[in-house]
Design a protein around this motif. Structure first.
Motif, short mmCIF file in Angstrom:
data_model
loop_
_atom_site.label_atom_id
_atom_site.label_comp_id
_atom_site.label_asym_id
_atom_site.label_seq_id
_atom_site.Cartn_x
_atom_site.Cartn_y
_atom_site.Cartn_z
N GLU A 133 0.84 -1.20 0.00
CA GLU A 133 0.00 0.00 0.00
C GLU A 133 0.88 1.26 0.00
OE1 GLU A 133 -3.11 1.88 -0.82
OE2 GLU A 133 -3.20 -0.31 -0.64
N LEU A 192 -8.07 -6.29 -15.81
CA LEU A 192 -8.34 -5.18 -14.89
C LEU A 192 -9.35 -5.56 -13.82
CD1 LEU A 192 -8.54 -2.55 -17.71
CD2 LEU A 192 -6.69 -2.79 -16.06
N ALA A 193 -9.22 -4.89 -12.68
CA ALA A 193 -10.10 -5.18 -11.55
C ALA A 193 -11.56 -4.96 -11.90
CB ALA A 193 -9.70 -4.32 -10.35
N ILE A 194 -11.86 -3.95 -12.73
CA ILE A 194 -13.27 -3.66 -13.03
C ILE A 194 -13.77 -4.48 -14.22
CG2 ILE A 194 -13.12 -1.31 -12.11
CD1 ILE A 194 -13.42 -0.42 -15.13
N ARG A 218 -6.35 -4.56 -20.65
CA ARG A 218 -5.70 -3.55 -21.46
C ARG A 218 -4.28 -4.01 -21.76
NH1 ARG A 218 -1.96 -0.34 -18.53
NH2 ARG A 218 -2.41 -0.20 -16.30
N ARG A 274 -6.08 4.53 7.35
CA ARG A 274 -6.03 5.25 6.09
C ARG A 274 -6.30 4.28 4.93
NH1 ARG A 274 -2.19 5.17 2.97
NH2 ARG A 274 -1.75 6.76 1.40
N GLU A 275 -5.79 3.06 5.08
CA GLU A 275 -5.94 2.09 4.00
C GLU A 275 -7.40 1.75 3.73
OE1 GLU A 275 -1.75 0.02 4.96
OE2 GLU A 275 -3.42 -1.32 4.56
N ASP A 285 -9.26 2.12 0.23
CA ASP A 285 -9.69 0.88 -0.38
C ASP A 285 -11.13 0.95 -0.86
OD1 ASP A 285 -7.29 -0.25 -0.17
OD2 ASP A 285 -7.73 -1.54 1.56
N LYS A 329 -11.33 2.08 -4.24
CA LYS A 329 -10.69 1.21 -5.22
C LYS A 329 -11.47 -0.10 -5.37
CE LYS A 329 -6.00 2.84 -4.65
NZ LYS A 329 -4.80 2.84 -3.86
N PRO A 360 -13.18 -3.14 -6.34
CA PRO A 360 -13.58 -3.55 -7.68
C PRO A 360 -15.06 -3.86 -7.81
CG PRO A 360 -11.65 -4.78 -6.96
CD PRO A 360 -12.16 -4.03 -5.78
N ARG A 373 -17.48 -2.09 -10.37
CA ARG A 373 -18.23 -2.83 -11.41
C ARG A 373 -19.72 -2.51 -11.34
NH1 ARG A 373 -14.25 -7.10 -10.63
NH2 ARG A 373 -15.45 -7.84 -8.84
N LEU A 409 -20.20 0.94 -12.71
CA LEU A 409 -19.95 0.91 -14.15
C LEU A 409 -21.21 0.46 -14.89
CD1 LEU A 409 -17.52 1.26 -16.13
CD2 LEU A 409 -17.21 -1.19 -15.99
N THR A 423 -4.71 13.76 -14.96
CA THR A 423 -4.66 12.55 -14.13
C THR A 423 -5.90 11.69 -14.38
OG1 THR A 423 -3.46 13.86 -12.50
CG2 THR A 423 -4.19 11.71 -11.80
N LYS A 450 -5.91 3.54 -17.42
CA LYS A 450 -5.34 2.52 -16.55
C LYS A 450 -6.38 1.60 -15.96
CE LYS A 450 -0.93 3.90 -14.69
NZ LYS A 450 -0.23 4.30 -13.46
N THR A 451 -7.50 2.18 -15.54
CA THR A 451 -8.52 1.37 -14.88
C THR A 451 -9.38 0.61 -15.88
OG1 THR A 451 -10.03 3.23 -14.94
CG2 THR A 451 -8.71 2.98 -12.95
N GLY A 452 -9.35 1.03 -17.14
CA GLY A 452 -10.17 0.38 -18.15
C GLY A 452 -11.56 0.97 -18.26
N ILE A 453 -11.84 2.08 -17.55
CA ILE A 453 -13.17 2.69 -17.60
C ILE A 453 -13.49 3.18 -19.02
CG2 ILE A 453 -14.59 4.64 -16.80
CD1 ILE A 453 -13.23 4.38 -14.07
N HIS A 494 -7.61 17.75 -8.07
CA HIS A 494 -6.49 18.40 -7.40
C HIS A 494 -6.62 19.92 -7.39
CE1 HIS A 494 -4.06 14.58 -8.49
NE2 HIS A 494 -4.48 14.51 -7.25
N GLU A 542 -9.75 7.66 -7.87
CA GLU A 542 -9.89 6.21 -7.85
C GLU A 542 -11.08 5.84 -8.75
OE1 GLU A 542 -7.59 4.63 -6.64
OE2 GLU A 542 -6.66 6.08 -5.29
N GLU A 575 0.66 12.30 -18.49
CA GLU A 575 -0.72 12.74 -18.35
C GLU A 575 -1.30 13.25 -19.67
OE1 GLU A 575 -1.42 15.12 -14.92
OE2 GLU A 575 -0.98 13.29 -13.83
#
Lengths: 379, 381
Positions: free
Chosen positions: A257, A359-361, A365, B3-4, B8, B11, B13, B17, B20, B45, B52-55, B203, B230, B371
């Motif tokens: 983490e 990917l998690a969702i 990719r 904090r985790e 989490d 994040k 999944p 999903r 989504l 970002t 990265k996330t595939g969204i 940000h 996230e 970016e």
């Protein structure tokens, strides 16, 4: 006269005269105690029955020289030892050449050499030959080390190669990725992390030996240590060399983490960060669990797990086609239309391999090779 | 709660999903067989995270994401980069920069190439590092390249304050900071930009506060939400703005704050005060967007003495040569950065994309920065 620990390196330490001899006898030979080296001959003489040999070399330059979890000396041994071990060879001998900058503190050199000797002992290798040169102030950054290594293949073992990878094989790693990259970066930049991260720098000879002992010959196809360029780069190299598709599972890849958090701050991706104590192994699926168990039984392998699988290269349609991971053979019309449905693409046929990330969702990719070094970003 | 655990949750999944699927349903419902809903993500970002996330690929056909001018490297005008390079070539000068400026091509060369030729260009992580270098080598001028948005400006202001207080006379700033709200207004006024809704930068909003972006909804009537980074953050923001769109003619709420764990109504008051102590708004050239009034930060009052543009004599490309409102910068032949930054086209529609222009051989800055929209699409293919 002897080398004074409070002294600094001068050009005389590298001119081959008295000062050079003192440095060798009072410092190097104090830590590197192997017989072939003590002979101080122009070459080390190594008696060895005829066997297949693995031979490698690596140059080490790093800033800072000392970082949490390691130093340039430890790194110069583990780097070369690990390059031998991942081929399936048993590391035996290494050489060590030093390029020192005039003014370098002798105390730092001593620390580095001691660390090399300790690491070599842990890895079961002997330093059998070496050299020292001193360059003028400003012509080097403190110390550069070059090590070469010799390893031998035990009876019944053959070199591990990407060409041995087969569809259906599983991909393993022995623990968390990105630790070394974050440790070095944060220590170089003087950034204090809430939870400090240590480099994973360690020799992998024991861990790899444990896997090769456990799994029958041939079941471990290939191994590689994900150093520069990180896990993503190594997996790409394996996919390309084997012409297969390697799919890593995002959620299975172990990342601390605190490494994730540091990467968020720096704008880096942990999958592209260097590791110095990790091995990626591609193993016959029947033996994957056993290999994980073998890794877990050795310090540094506690977090070993399966992170992906190998399959025929399906999605890309071959080099030059629109979805192929390779760019060098792209044709003029080869512009990708992201709005196009994947099923509408050219029929699948074997092409150059590629690496994917599940990917998690949901969905996958392409996991690309890093271009150049990762640069921290602005926000 | 550790904090985790908090992080989490954003994040998670399964939550992602679920969201989504809801977003997809809503978007399909809204577009009703027509074109995908066009949503601009202003911040770089977010561009990276969508890849990265595939969204982005998961919503293909339902939502079309348009990358806005939210990557500070990408919106830096080529002539400004030429000026920075001229400065780096001056004998004795140490130029300090964030890493992603290094490979951005100017008209002829980049800072990276100049460094190989002998210029003293150093990558740093904080403006305070540049100040430290100035302390260590008092005999040489140290110039920090001030590139970034409201997010980096407060840290630069802090370094300037410290330089003034400690009388560090060899520290200079090359002021090229940009402000997001004026650029947003320029986009909203531009009839070329066809976007239905906006995901606003998390940000920048952390510093400026939610109110700074209320005009997107109140003055221009666009559904918009401030988002974190996230997967769940981004999907929540999308879900919220699609819901506003579905409500149709119903009275529109202001900007929706979907990042309340970091963004307040008024933002970081101390950071804003620091900025206004050192900087004043000035007209600025944006790559691809041209000159936008009061969209950059210049030094003010006693801080003017740190202005590298004023202090050093070097061949200029920007500033004096800027020809007013029409000052369209001479972009490298064929580079369509301007259209991409306005969301007129996606990177893959640029003829140079992945042929002449790749991360190894970037033609425009959008391919250099991690970016940048082009780099994000390149790595996403």
């Amino acid at each position: 006269m002897s080398v004074d620990i409070n002294d600094r390196i001068t050009l005389a330490h590298g001119d081959g005269g008295l000062k050079s001899r003192e440095l060798v006898s009072d410092l190097f030979l104090k830590y590197f105690t192997g017989e072939p080296l003590r002979a101080l001959t122009d070459s080390a003489i190594l008696a060895q029955a005829e066997a297949t040999i693995a031979f490698t070399t690596d140059a080490f330059v790093i800033s800072p020289l000392f970082f949490p979890g390691g130093d340039i000396g430890k790194l110069s041994v583990t780097g070369t030892v690990n390059d031998l071990a991942v081929m399936g060879a048993t590391p035996r001998y290494i050489s060590a050449s030093f390029i020192l900058e005039e003014g370098f503190p002798v105390s730092d050199l001593k620390r580095i050499v001691a660390s090399m000797a300790k690491t070599a002992g842990e890895a079961g290798v002997e330093v059998v030959t070496g050299d020292t040169k001193v360059v003028r102030k400003g012509e080097a950054d403190g110390i550069f080390i070059v090590t070469s290594g010799l390893g031998f293949f035990r009876k019944g073992r053959t070199p591990l190669m990407p060409s041995l990878i087969r569809p259906g094989d599983l991909v393993l790693i022995n623990g968390y990725v990105g630790d070394h990259g974050v440790a070095v970066l944060s220590s170089r930049e003087g950034i204090t992390l809430t939870t400090p991260v240590s480099s994973d720098c360690m020799p992998l000879s024991d861990l790899i030996e444990s896997v090769l002992e456990t799994c029958p010959s041939g079941s471990v196809r290939c191994m590689r240590d994900p150093t520069r360029g990180g896990l993503a780069t190594v997996v790409n190299e394996l996919a390309e060399a084997s012409n297969l598709e390697i799919v890593l599972d995002e959620q299975s890849i172990p990342i601390r983490e605190e490494v994730r958090a540091a990467c968020d701050i720096f704008g880096l991706d942990p999958l592209y960060l260097a590791n110095e104590g990790k091995v990626v192994a591609v193993v016959d699926s029947k033996w994957a669990e056993a290999a994980v168990g073998a890794m877990r039984s050795i310090p540094g392998g506690e977090e070993a797990r399966i992170i992906g699988e190998v399959r025929e290269c399906t999605g890309c349609g071959g080099p030059g086609s629109e979805r192929c991971g390779r760019t060098d053979e792209r044709s003029e019309k080869g512009r990708t239309d992201l709005n196009r449905n994947e099923t509408a693409l050219a029929p699948a046929r074997p092409g150059k391999g590629r690496a994917l990330l599940r990917l998690a969702i949901g969905g996958t990719r392409i996991l690309r090779t890093l271009s150049g070094s990762e640069l921290p970003r602005i926000c | 709660m550790s904090r985790e655990t908090v992080f989490d949750r954003y994040k998670d999944p399964s939550a992602a999903r679920y969201l989504l699927d809801r977003v997809k349903e809503l978007a399909e419902d809204l577009k009703n067989g027509g074109d995908p809903i066009k949503v601009m993500e202003v911040c770089g970002t977010h561009t990276v995270q969508l890849s990265k996330t595939g969204i982005r690929s998961a919503l293909e056909g339902a939502v079309r994401f348009v990358s806005g001018p939210g990557c500070p490297v990408c919106v830096t005008d080529q002539r400004t980069i030429d000026d920075m390079i001229s400065l780096a070539r001056l004998p004795g000068v140490i130029v300090c920069t964030f890493g992603d400026m290094m490979k951005v091509p100017g008209t002829y060369t980049s800072l990276y190439e100049e460094r190989a030729r002998g210029a003293d260009v150093r990558i740093i992580y904080s403006p305070m590092d540049a100040l430290q270098i100035a302390r260590e080598v008092p005999q040489r001028p140290v110039v920090f390249l001030g590139v970034g948005f409201e997010t980096t400006a407060p840290a630069v202001a802090l370094a300037l304050k410290s330089a003034l207080q400690h009388k560090i006379r060899n520290f200079y700033l090359f002021p090229a900071h940009k402000l997001v709200p004026p650029a947003m207004r320029a986009l909203l006024e531009d009839s070329d930009v066809e976007v239905s809704a906006y995901i606003l930068p998390g940000h920048v909003s952390t510093i400026l506060g939610k109110r700074a972006f209320d005009f997107v909804s109140s003055d221009y009537g666009y559904p918009s939400a401030i988002a974190g980074f996230e997967p769940v953050d981004i999907l929540l923001a999308l879900f919220s703005i699609l819901n506003v769109m579905r409500a149709g003619a119903a009275p529109k709420p202001g900007v929706i704050n979907c990042y309340p764990r970091a963004v307040t109504d008024d933002g970081n008051v101390r950071a804003k005060a620091l900025m206004s102590e050192c900087f004043k708004p000035v007209d600025a050239l944006w790559r691809g967007l041209g000159l936008i009034p009061e969209s950059g930060l210049g030094l003010k009052g006693e801080y003017s003495r740190f202005d590298a543009r004023e202090y050093f004599d070097f061949p200029r490309f920007s500033g004096d040569h800027c020809d007013g409102r029409t000052g369209a910068p001479p972009l490298s032949a064929g580079c369509m950065c301007g259209y991409i930054l306005k969301g007129k086209i996606t990177p893959v529609e640029c003829p140079l994309f992945s042929t002449a222009c790749t991360p190894e051989t970037p033609v425009g800055p959008c391919m250099v920065s991690g970016e940048g929209a082009c780099a994000a699409y390149y790595y996403d293919r």
